[in-house]
Design a protein around this motif. Sequence first.
Motif, PDB file in Angstrom:
ATOM      1  N   ALA A 144      34.378  53.133  32.961  1.00 29.09           N
ATOM      2  CA  ALA A 144      33.767  52.131  33.853  1.00 29.09           C
ATOM      3  C   ALA A 144      34.174  52.409  35.293  1.00 29.09           C
ATOM      4  O   ALA A 144      34.965  51.683  35.895  1.00 29.09           O
ATOM      5  N   LEU A 145      33.606  53.478  35.842  1.00 30.21           N
ATOM      6  CA  LEU A 145      33.947  53.886  37.204  1.00 30.21           C
ATOM      7  C   LEU A 145      33.613  52.805  38.214  1.00 30.21           C
ATOM      8  O   LEU A 145      34.351  52.575  39.177  1.00 30.21           O
ATOM      9  N   GLU A 146      32.481  52.137  38.010  1.00 24.67           N
ATOM     10  CA  GLU A 146      32.028  51.090  38.921  1.00 24.67           C
ATOM     11  C   GLU A 146      32.135  49.725  38.230  1.00 24.67           C
ATOM     12  O   GLU A 146      32.210  49.657  36.999  1.00 24.67           O
ATOM     13  N   PRO A 147      32.123  48.640  39.004  1.00 22.75           N
ATOM     14  CA  PRO A 147      32.118  47.321  38.362  1.00 22.75           C
ATOM     15  C   PRO A 147      30.994  47.233  37.337  1.00 22.75           C
ATOM     16  O   PRO A 147      29.850  47.585  37.631  1.00 22.75           O
ATOM     17  N   PRO A 148      31.290  46.776  36.137  1.00 22.34           N
ATOM     18  CA  PRO A 148      30.319  46.852  35.040  1.00 22.34           C
ATOM     19  C   PRO A 148      29.265  45.756  35.034  1.00 22.34           C
ATOM     20  O   PRO A 148      28.411  45.735  34.152  1.00 22.34           O
ATOM     21  N   GLY A 149      29.318  44.851  36.010  1.00 24.83           N
ATOM     22  CA  GLY A 149      28.367  43.744  35.992  1.00 24.83           C
ATOM     23  C   GLY A 149      28.633  42.792  34.855  1.00 24.83           C
ATOM     24  O   GLY A 149      27.711  42.288  34.215  1.00 24.83           O
ATOM     25  N   GLN A 150      29.911  42.531  34.597  1.00 26.65           N
ATOM     26  CA  GLN A 150      30.335  41.594  33.573  1.00 26.65           C
ATOM     27  C   GLN A 150      31.444  40.720  34.145  1.00 26.65           C
ATOM     28  O   GLN A 150      31.996  41.006  35.208  1.00 26.65           O
ATOM     29  N   SER A 151      31.757  39.648  33.410  1.00 19.69           N
ATOM     30  CA  SER A 151      32.755  38.719  33.901  1.00 19.69           C
ATOM     31  C   SER A 151      33.761  38.374  32.816  1.00 19.69           C
ATOM     32  O   SER A 151      33.489  38.505  31.622  1.00 19.69           O
ATOM     33  N   VAL A 152      34.919  37.922  33.250  1.00 16.80           N
ATOM     34  CA  VAL A 152      35.913  37.332  32.362  1.00 16.80           C
ATOM     35  C   VAL A 152      35.686  35.829  32.393  1.00 16.80           C
ATOM     36  O   VAL A 152      35.701  35.210  33.470  1.00 16.80           O
ATOM     37  N   ASN A 153      35.448  35.220  31.246  1.00 18.37           N
ATOM     38  CA  ASN A 153      35.168  33.788  31.173  1.00 18.37           C
ATOM     39  C   ASN A 153      36.456  33.015  30.929  1.00 18.37           C
ATOM     40  O   ASN A 153      37.174  33.286  29.966  1.00 18.37           O
ATOM     41  N   VAL A 154      36.713  32.057  31.798  1.00 18.84           N
ATOM     42  CA  VAL A 154      37.941  31.268  31.716  1.00 18.84           C
ATOM     43  C   VAL A 154      37.567  29.796  31.560  1.00 18.84           C
ATOM     44  O   VAL A 154      36.806  29.251  32.367  1.00 18.84           O
ATOM     45  N   LYS A 155      38.097  29.168  30.532  1.00 19.90           N
ATOM     46  CA  LYS A 155      37.790  27.757  30.286  1.00 19.90           C
ATOM     47  C   LYS A 155      38.500  26.876  31.314  1.00 19.90           C
ATOM     48  O   LYS A 155      39.695  27.018  31.559  1.00 19.90           O
ATOM     49  N   GLN A 156      37.734  25.950  31.887  1.00 19.32           N
ATOM     50  CA  GLN A 156      38.266  25.021  32.874  1.00 19.32           C
ATOM     51  C   GLN A 156      38.736  23.729  32.203  1.00 19.32           C
ATOM     52  O   GLN A 156      38.492  23.485  31.013  1.00 19.32           O
ATOM     53  N   ALA A 157      39.390  22.875  32.994  1.00 19.88           N
ATOM     54  CA  ALA A 157      39.932  21.628  32.461  1.00 19.88           C
ATOM     55  C   ALA A 157      38.856  20.734  31.872  1.00 19.88           C
ATOM     56  O   ALA A 157      39.103  19.984  30.924  1.00 19.88           O
ATOM     57  N   ASP A 158      37.637  20.811  32.445  1.00 22.98           N
ATOM     58  CA  ASP A 158      36.544  19.974  31.944  1.00 22.98           C
ATOM     59  C   ASP A 158      35.805  20.592  30.765  1.00 22.98           C
ATOM     60  O   ASP A 158      34.799  20.055  30.300  1.00 22.98           O
ATOM     61  N   GLY A 159      36.298  21.732  30.278  1.00 22.46           N
ATOM     62  CA  GLY A 159      35.670  22.392  29.143  1.00 22.46           C
ATOM     63  C   GLY A 159      34.618  23.419  29.512  1.00 22.46           C
ATOM     64  O   GLY A 159      34.154  24.172  28.646  1.00 22.46           O
ATOM     65  N   SER A 160      34.214  23.469  30.769  1.00 21.69           N
ATOM     66  CA  SER A 160      33.215  24.445  31.208  1.00 21.69           C
ATOM     67  C   SER A 160      33.846  25.814  31.357  1.00 21.69           C
ATOM     68  O   SER A 160      35.069  25.958  31.452  1.00 21.69           O
ATOM     69  N   MET A 161      32.998  26.838  31.380  1.00 19.27           N
ATOM     70  CA  MET A 161      33.475  28.207  31.522  1.00 19.27           C
ATOM     71  C   MET A 161      33.248  28.703  32.956  1.00 19.27           C
ATOM     72  O   MET A 161      32.155  28.560  33.510  1.00 19.27           O
ATOM     73  N   LEU A 162      34.282  29.266  33.539  1.00 14.77           N
ATOM     74  CA  LEU A 162      34.194  29.873  34.859  1.00 14.77           C
ATOM     75  C   LEU A 162      34.089  31.384  34.690  1.00 14.77           C
ATOM     76  O   LEU A 162      35.042  32.018  34.239  1.00 14.77           O
ATOM     77  N   PRO A 163      32.934  31.990  35.030  1.00 19.10           N
ATOM     78  CA  PRO A 163      32.833  33.450  34.947  1.00 19.10           C
ATOM     79  C   PRO A 163      33.422  34.099  36.197  1.00 19.10           C
ATOM     80  O   PRO A 163      33.071  33.733  37.323  1.00 19.10           O
ATOM     81  N   VAL A 164      34.314  35.046  36.003  1.00 16.99           N
ATOM     82  CA  VAL A 164      34.960  35.747  37.115  1.00 16.99           C
ATOM     83  C   VAL A 164      34.505  37.208  37.085  1.00 16.99           C
ATOM     84  O   VAL A 164      34.829  37.938  36.145  1.00 16.99           O
ATOM     85  N   PRO A 165      33.726  37.666  38.088  1.00 15.63           N
ATOM     86  CA  PRO A 165      33.267  39.062  38.083  1.00 15.63           C
ATOM     87  C   PRO A 165      34.452  40.011  38.186  1.00 15.63           C
ATOM     88  O   PRO A 165      35.341  39.817  39.014  1.00 15.63           O
ATOM     89  N   ALA A 166      34.466  41.033  37.334  1.00 10.84           N
ATOM     90  CA  ALA A 166      35.677  41.847  37.252  1.00 10.84           C
ATOM     91  C   ALA A 166      35.362  43.274  36.834  1.00 10.84           C
ATOM     92  O   ALA A 166      34.312  43.562  36.266  1.00 10.84           O
ATOM     93  N   GLY A 167      36.310  44.167  37.127  1.00  9.67           N
ATOM     94  CA  GLY A 167      36.249  45.541  36.648  1.00  9.67           C
ATOM     95  C   GLY A 167      35.848  46.533  37.722  1.00  9.67           C
ATOM     96  O   GLY A 167      35.472  46.189  38.838  1.00  9.67           O
TER      97      GLY A 167
END
Length: 591
Positions: A55-78
């Motif tokens: 994955a030389l370049e950012p893969p156009g994917q995210s790490v999903n992190v659950k928030q306090a309200d139960g929603s998912m926060l996608p964080v662009p990564a890589g």
Amino acid sequence: MTSPKIRALPLLTASLLAACAAPQASHQTSSVPGPQAAAGPVEVGIVAINDFHGALEPPGQSVNVKQADGSMLPVPAGGGAWLASAVDSIKALHPNHVVVAAGDLTSASQLASSLYLDEPAVGVMNRLGLEFNAVGNHEFDRGPKELQRLQSGGCEKNGRLDPCQLEQFKGASYKYLSASTFKADGSTLFPATGLKTFGTGASKVTIGFVGLSLKSVPTLVAPEQVKDLTFGDEAEAINKAIPLLRAEGADAVVVLIHQGGKTPVGDPNGCDGFTGDIQPILDKLNPGVDVVVSGHTHWSYVCNYKPANGGAPILLTSAGVYGELVTDITLKIDPAAHRVVSSAAHNVIVQSTPYKASRGEIANTDAFPRFAPRADVAAYVKQYKDASISLVERPVGKVSQAASKSDGAESGTGGTLGNLIADSQLAATRGAGAQIAFTNPFGIRASLVPAADGQVTFGQLYAIEPFGNELVTMTLTGTQLRAVIEEGLDDEGPMQVLSPSAGLMLRYDPARPSGKRIVSLTLNGKPVSAAANYRVSMVNFLAEGGDGFTTFAKGTQRTRGMIDVMAFEDWLKAVPVREVPQESRTVKVGK
């Protein structure tokens, strides 16, 4: 020379032990000068990654992190340059440090890496200071001879593509480890273990590493690529290595293994609900393992794993996929007692650049640190990106909407993208009499997100199907057809529901006994007949029994066809706009 950074000294290699071919060892000693009298435990930082997949370049994917309200926060990564900066930030926290990996650094890669036989992926790993890597399954995709070239360097051609197209390839500066992979003479393909020493005198500590792949590699790659190798039991290989490493002075033992598990989505540092094929391995380990760095499942977790055999807890980690995370592991080692007195780990999200997903723009967030791309790695990657840009950006057609691969709990199903791929393979093999085509969800490596006007590029197709597999059409009986579908639904390994082409409808119930989970199976509205013959297409990896679909290997009257990604391109460009099929062709029933 005194320096705050670790200084590498010459490599030492141990000889084979007796005719039983005990694991070979790769030893390297590095020292951060310290006081002669130990003031207390010595802290060592282990920087761990896995499943980089070029994955030389950012893969156009995210790490999903659950928030306090139960929603998912996608964080662009890589992305390689961002990963290098993240690794540097962790190194800066630990004067004593070592960078390690748990396999699949190469193959199933982005086009800019794959076109050049993953030489640039190795180059990125060299630049971020990797020292030990356990062989995964994808390292064997091009065969052991090509894998050995990645280790040693050189320009010998071992396949369709030419090596050394942009640079004289010098090989990996890190060491591959393969404790459970044996050649015909009984020796391991690469050294089984490695050692690294920190400090001097009374503050000297040594960490021993044992690296290995998973036993099921022959079911995960084309069989001819590993026909001369044997893959042994993982726990047996680790247990054999523990006393050898201790005898060579290891104060701590760290396992690098290309096998893993999964947890519920949303916590890259969690362990609740952990399950997976690595558990039976961990449960059979003898005392003496302090940390296990894992991979293969493309999942992220940090666990204090308690083996079922009653052994001491083991710190177990995994850092997802594509360099989207990196694990910061801290060990405190008592140099007098020669043991680890504390261990901790957390996964760091490698937040990189925003991207457009099927659900809209995925923006950066202030909830996690943002990393800048490291300049030298970015410049290195740019050479390969520029060289491949004409192929990557070549338009191949338009689609009506985004087609997603399934993720999370549904990762074993193909989604709308599985429909689209299977239809393309059926169309490409109609001339061979094909009535049905199947694609395996685990082989779908990315989602398809078109431009605003629906345009799709070849680079996007390659990201989805990066293996260069040929299509194969064979004859199966109705009984065999049901059997091969059941193989994806059974209890042997993770569930993987084959994605079928249009006309085939499957209803299944996971609550039924293994091997009897099909509720109904129809083709063009009619039940599949046990005695009838059907012409069925799939990629050659599946045709040879890969991913545990062994019934495919029994198919007769075989006809080989074009490369899968070319069939996909032909399918898209055959019409002005290709409609993405939305129907559910595989339906789970019951609770």
